[in-house]
Design an enzyme around this catalytic site. Structure first.
Site, mmCIF file in Angstrom:
data_model
loop_
_atom_site.group_PDB
_atom_site.id
_atom_site.type_symbol
_atom_site.label_atom_id
_atom_site.label_comp_id
_atom_site.label_asym_id
_atom_site.label_seq_id
_atom_site.Cartn_x
_atom_site.Cartn_y
_atom_site.Cartn_z
ATOM 1 N N HIS A 50 0.829 -1.216 0.000
ATOM 2 C CA HIS A 50 0.000 0.000 0.000
ATOM 3 C C HIS A 50 0.858 1.257 0.000
ATOM 4 O O HIS A 50 1.957 1.267 0.557
ATOM 5 C CB HIS A 50 -0.906 0.007 1.234
ATOM 6 C CG HIS A 50 -1.950 -1.058 1.216
ATOM 7 N ND1 HIS A 50 -3.045 -1.008 0.385
ATOM 8 C CD2 HIS A 50 -2.065 -2.215 1.913
ATOM 9 C CE1 HIS A 50 -3.793 -2.081 0.588
ATOM 10 N NE2 HIS A 50 -3.219 -2.840 1.502
ATOM 11 N N ARG A 317 -7.489 -11.311 9.517
ATOM 12 C CA ARG A 317 -6.691 -10.167 9.970
ATOM 13 C C ARG A 317 -6.618 -10.217 11.496
ATOM 14 O O ARG A 317 -7.633 -10.460 12.154
ATOM 15 C CB ARG A 317 -7.343 -8.852 9.534
ATOM 16 C CG ARG A 317 -7.601 -8.733 8.030
ATOM 17 C CD ARG A 317 -8.496 -7.524 7.799
ATOM 18 N NE ARG A 317 -8.915 -7.335 6.416
ATOM 19 C CZ ARG A 317 -10.003 -7.872 5.864
ATOM 20 N NH1 ARG A 317 -10.782 -8.693 6.562
ATOM 21 N NH2 ARG A 317 -10.323 -7.596 4.610
ATOM 22 N N ILE A 342 -1.009 -6.786 14.104
ATOM 23 C CA ILE A 342 -0.441 -6.477 12.779
ATOM 24 C C ILE A 342 -1.438 -6.913 11.698
ATOM 25 O O ILE A 342 -1.256 -7.920 11.013
ATOM 26 C CB ILE A 342 0.961 -7.113 12.600
ATOM 27 C CG1 ILE A 342 1.879 -6.799 13.799
ATOM 28 C CG2 ILE A 342 1.599 -6.636 11.294
ATOM 29 C CD1 ILE A 342 2.150 -5.306 14.025
#
Ligand SMILES: Cc1cc2nc3c(=O)[nH]c(=O)nc-3n(C[C@H](O)[C@H](O)[C@H](O)COP(=O)(O)OP(=O)(O)OC[C@H]3O[C@@H](n4cnc5c(N)ncnc54)[C@H](O)[C@@H]3O)c2cc1C
Length: 490
Positions: A50, A317, A342
């Site tokens: 990203h 996640r 994280i």
């Protein structure tokens, strides 16, 4: 066993920390509960590096995303990992979305993202001809990129091992002992390690590991994301990751291409309760989730060829209740560093996380003496299919096993599978993540039994002991009819 530092968890975070620490004269043990590296979240994500406009300014996520992104080029060059800086788009489908694009642009500028600009309909459709005609503008971020997350983590681990790190696999950390407010030892299912420093990079289970030293001030919740992968025959329907405007809990369901040339859609974002992460079927996909993914992705790229999907999968996640990465030491427990929560953009941030953690270890008293012999280079493994016809001929001349195609979809040879076992693969998934065997259209239907036979031969184990991904996932129980023969005593 003795170590200067024990790193718990061999996902991208632990791998980057271990490799970063291998620059110094230290004994490092990387401890992983699974049979191979990167069997956690690192194996199941979008693989986007990203640019850094999604996260709120001032957060660790926002800072480490931008600095991590900038480190990728050199790191991938050193490790022989393919990386494409192909940019990313957030698309506006209505006038309300235009406001969001401007907000994201401003946020990105505050975070230090370079080159952000809002592009109009014409330029957008020139860039992405398959995009819906409803797309009226987009935020273009030229610094975004894509990588294979598992290839990256494996390469980091291989280079760390090359530089002296010991990897202890199938070693679950069960306890961490302290004495006089300092770390003393780590107890694993493969033995006890005397150490003064522990880095907790255990992903979804970082709260459990933290509780082993009495730190209980955060929790890690799973947030599921599901995906579809399309056959390579479909080609890349987009040239870069194409996002919708974000939702309050995720960057939104996007259309992207993988570094290996597949179109990929997903992930959705389903918040689950904390107990869910202990369930056997935690990374199972759901009909509702996949339907949601398909519907949302079709709003960006219409007429997605649903019949051409070859796989679906889900990742979890590791979301903390603090909503940010937790990367810190504790005054009451010297030598213990949490690297927790994280979630995304953890893959992007990993190289920067490693630098931050090494700095914290230094502040905690770890002596960092550079090691002269540190070798940053990991030789890129041979990928037969990428060679020129002359290169292929020459290779087969040297080793005829490269002339034997085992995975017909991805053109993977016996030579590459043997090489993967030499580089540490012990399971079918270990071979898959290192070679792409079984990642094509037939998903291992053709090559699976052949890979299993090669693994058994190379590891000198009976076929019955070959597993998909470690203990309890054996592929076969015995020869056909052997149980019947036993019963009949023939
Ligand atoms: C759906 C989804 C999409 C994402 N997309 C992106 C993206 O495009 N870009 C991006 O930057 N990030 C993305 N992310 C985030 C990224 O994948 C993660 O941040 C990253 O992989 C986390 O790596 P990790 O090493 O911290 O955790 P993991 O990869 O989960 O590794 C933790 C390791 O610790 C081990 N472990 C746990 N407990 C123990 C124990 N007691 N003893 C020993 N070992 C233990 C586990 O087995 C595991 O291997 C995404 C995540 C998901 C789920």
């Amino acid at each position: 066993m003795n170590a200067d530092v024990v790193v718990i968890g061999a996902g991208i975070t632990g791998a980057a920390v271990a490799r970063g620490l291998s620059r110094y004269s230290l004994d490092i043990i990387l401890v992983e509960k699974e049979a191979d590296f990167c069997f956690g979240a690192t194996a199941a994500n979008t693989g986007i590096i990203h640019s850094g406009y999604h996260d709120l300014p001032g957060t660790l996520k926002s800072k480490l995303c931008v600095t991590g992104n900038a480190l990728y080029e050199q790191l991938c060059q050193e490790l022989g990992v393919e990386f494409e800086r192909n940019g990313s788009l957030v698309v506006a489908l209505n006038t309300d979305d235009l406001k969001t694009l401007e907000e994201l642009r401003q946020r990105g500028i505050t975070n230090g993202v370079r080159g952000l600009r809002i592009i109009g309909k014409e330029e957008l459709h020139e860039m992405e001809p398959n995009l819906t005609q409803n797309a009226i503008a987009a935020l273009y971020a030229p610094t975004a990129g894509i990588v294979s997350p598992y290839e990256m983590a494996i390469a980091l681990c291989e280079n760390a091992i090359h530089n002296g790190v010991t990897a202890l696999l199938e070693a679950r950390v069960e306890a961490i002992e302290k004495a006089n407010n300092r770390i003393k030892r780590v107890v694993t299912t493969q033995g006890t390690i005397e150490t003064k420093f522990v880095v907790n990079a255990s992903g979804l289970y970082a709260d459990d590991v933290s509780q082993m030293v009495g730190i209980d001030d955060f929790h890690i919740y799973p947030r599921k994301g599901e995906y579809f992968i399309f056959d390579k025959e479909v080609g890349c329907l987009v040239n870069q990751p194409v996002f919708p405007t974000p939702t309050p809990i995720s960057k939104g369901i996007l259309v992207s291409k993988t570094i290996d040339g597949n179109t990929m859609i997903g992930p959705n974002a389903q918040n689950l309760n904390i107990e869910y992460k202990y369930e056997e079927a935690r990374v199972a996909t759901t009909t509702e989730g996949l339907t949601q993914v398909l519907q949302a992705a079709s709003r960006l790229v219409p007429n997605l060829p649903q019949a051409m999907t070859i796989a679906n999968f889900a990742g979890l996640r590791a979301t903390s209740n603090t909503r940010d990465f937790i990367i810190r030491s504790y005054p009451d427990i010297k030598g213990f560093i949490n690297v927790a929560g994280i979630s995304s953009p953890g893959l992007t941030a990993a190289p920067a996380i490693a630098e931050l953690v090494i700095g914290i270890l230094k502040d905690e008293g770890l002596e960092l003496k550079p090691r002269k012999e540190f070798d940053p280079i990991r030789e890129k493994p041979i990928r037969f299919t990428d060679l020129s016809p002359e290169g292929k001929d020459a290779l087969i001349g040297k080793d005829p096993r490269y002339g034997h195609i085992v995975c017909r979809c991805e053109n993977v040879t016996e030579g590459e599978i043997v090489d993967a076992t030499k580089r540490g693969a012990r399971t079918m998934d270990g071979i898959k993540y290192r070679t792409r065997c079984g990642m094509g259209r037939c998903q291992g239907g053709f090559c699976g039994p052949r890979v299993a036979a090669i693994l058994a031969r190379e590891l000198s184990i009976p076929l019955e002991q070959v597993t998909k991904d470690g203990d309890g996932s054996n592929l076969v129980v015995g020869k056909t009819k052997s149980l019947l023969k036993e019963k009949l005593n023939v």
